[in-house]
Design a protein around this motif. Sequence first.
Motif, PDB file in Angstrom:
ATOM      1  N   GLU A   1      39.570  39.355  43.028  1.00 42.20           N
ATOM      2  CA  GLU A   1      38.918  37.979  43.809  1.00 42.20           C
ATOM      3  C   GLU A   1      39.085  37.018  42.976  1.00 42.20           C
ATOM      4  OE1 GLU A   1      35.688  39.467  47.129  1.00 42.20           O
ATOM      5  OE2 GLU A   1      35.116  40.210  44.953  1.00 42.20           O
TER       6      GLU A   1
ATOM      7  N   PRO B   1      41.705  37.347  48.842  1.00 43.96           N
ATOM      8  CA  PRO B   1      40.475  37.624  49.512  1.00 43.96           C
ATOM      9  C   PRO B   1      40.064  38.957  49.730  1.00 43.96           C
ATOM     10  CG  PRO B   1      42.188  36.107  50.687  1.00 43.96           C
ATOM     11  CD  PRO B   1      42.943  36.785  49.428  1.00 43.96           C
ATOM     12  N   ARG B   2      38.848  38.929  49.690  1.00 46.03           N
ATOM     13  CA  ARG B   2      38.148  40.475  49.757  1.00 46.03           C
ATOM     14  C   ARG B   2      38.842  41.413  50.850  1.00 46.03           C
ATOM     15  NH1 ARG B   2      34.047  42.740  47.217  1.00 46.03           N
ATOM     16  NH2 ARG B   2      33.140  44.615  48.073  1.00 46.03           N
ATOM     17  N   ASP B   3      39.145  40.603  52.000  1.00 44.37           N
ATOM     18  CA  ASP B   3      39.521  41.442  53.246  1.00 44.37           C
ATOM     19  C   ASP B   3      41.026  41.771  53.103  1.00 44.37           C
ATOM     20  OD1 ASP B   3      40.728  38.966  53.553  1.00 44.37           O
ATOM     21  OD2 ASP B   3      40.063  38.450  55.446  1.00 44.37           O
ATOM     22  N   ARG B   4      41.627  41.537  51.875  1.00 42.79           N
ATOM     23  CA  ARG B   4      42.863  41.802  51.647  1.00 42.79           C
ATOM     24  C   ARG B   4      43.083  42.948  50.456  1.00 42.79           C
ATOM     25  NH1 ARG B   4      47.342  38.732  53.755  1.00 42.79           N
ATOM     26  NH2 ARG B   4      46.852  37.317  55.064  1.00 42.79           N
ATOM     27  N   LEU B   5      41.789  43.530  50.332  1.00 48.57           N
ATOM     28  CA  LEU B   5      41.489  44.532  49.317  1.00 48.57           C
ATOM     29  C   LEU B   5      41.422  45.877  49.707  1.00 48.57           C
ATOM     30  CD1 LEU B   5      39.611  42.562  46.374  1.00 48.57           C
ATOM     31  CD2 LEU B   5      42.293  42.836  46.596  1.00 48.57           C
TER      32      LEU B   5
ATOM     33  N   VAL C   1      37.929  45.173  41.714  1.00 45.90           N
ATOM     34  CA  VAL C   1      37.849  44.058  42.871  1.00 45.90           C
ATOM     35  C   VAL C   1      37.505  42.644  42.436  1.00 45.90           C
ATOM     36  CG1 VAL C   1      36.508  43.881  44.851  1.00 45.90           C
ATOM     37  CG2 VAL C   1      37.439  46.025  44.472  1.00 45.90           C
ATOM     38  N   ALA C   2      36.439  42.806  41.554  1.00 46.77           N
ATOM     39  CA  ALA C   2      36.095  41.388  40.888  1.00 46.77           C
ATOM     40  C   ALA C   2      37.302  40.788  40.306  1.00 46.77           C
ATOM     41  CB  ALA C   2      34.984  41.670  39.855  1.00 46.77           C
TER      42      ALA C   2
ATOM     43  N   ALA D   1      48.289  37.317  44.923  1.00 50.71           N
ATOM     44  CA  ALA D   1      47.438  36.113  45.753  1.00 50.71           C
ATOM     45  C   ALA D   1      48.426  34.830  46.072  1.00 50.71           C
ATOM     46  CB  ALA D   1      46.542  35.462  44.490  1.00 50.71           C
TER      47      ALA D   1
ATOM     48  N   THR E   1      47.820  40.282  39.753  1.00 46.85           N
ATOM     49  CA  THR E   1      46.950  39.857  40.705  1.00 46.85           C
ATOM     50  C   THR E   1      47.275  38.322  41.237  1.00 46.85           C
ATOM     51  OG1 THR E   1      45.426  39.015  38.762  1.00 46.85           O
ATOM     52  CG2 THR E   1      44.917  41.142  40.035  1.00 46.85           C
TER      53      THR E   1
END
Length: 274
Positions: A156, A161-165, A152-153, A113, A109
């Motif tokens: 993040e 960012p959530r819109d990259r998952l 997901v948590a 990131a 992660t």
Amino acid sequence: MAVINRTPDSFYDRGSTFLLDRAVERSLCALDAGADWLDIGGVPFGRGPAVSPAEEIDRVVPVVEAVLRERPEAVISVDTYRADVADVAAAAGARVINDTSGLVDPRMTAVVARRGAYAVLCHSAGRPREEKPLARYHDVVAEVRAFLQDRVALAEAAGIPRDRLIVDPGHDLDKNTLHSLELTRRLGELAELGLPVLAAVSNKDFIGEAVDRPQGERVYASIAAMTACILAGARIVRMHDVVAAVDAARMSEAILGLRPPARVEHNTHPTRNV
């Protein structure tokens, strides 16, 4: 998502794209056939001989670089569970890291990131390339959903960012055929997470067992499974047979109102009275 295996022992193509020039050729042909992106892998998920991180990098990164020289607009993901491989691949231009291990490498992660990449978070139990325990679930869909929510948590919290998952239920990965069929049937429950769902169903064992077809004779059943996933909410499909998959996906999108028809001519002209 077109599958490009830079491996000598992939379950589907048995090494037919292991040579660099063959992998690049297959990649460019897939793009010309309508694939939206390429998923390049250097190590199969299943059991097999050990492949070092350096060797995996040598398999996937030259393909990324060669394809982007020819088609700089191409979207490329790299199928890897190793943070070191993901780091080098992203530096070479891969925009997505497709980690089918479910983030088994705790450094993954942070790499995603830092590189500003997208991440596919996949459900999997046990480590890649190792013998897995028997697949046992009380409610496979509920347990896969809980696992994905946890990942997901985690992503993040690491700054992705959530819109990259993207989430992937992992058809066949540590699951038997009944589990994979249930995931397909209830895929809408995973789409309710509010993230793009990837369905990687092409030519997998649950398809072969469902219709009693050996590897190499699963195209039609794979397309049927893919279409069912799209209708249930999948928005990315990972497929081997690009031409057939593109046509079926575009038809599914047209039915759902996600893509306009290529043309509208039938019964659009005034009727003449004779």
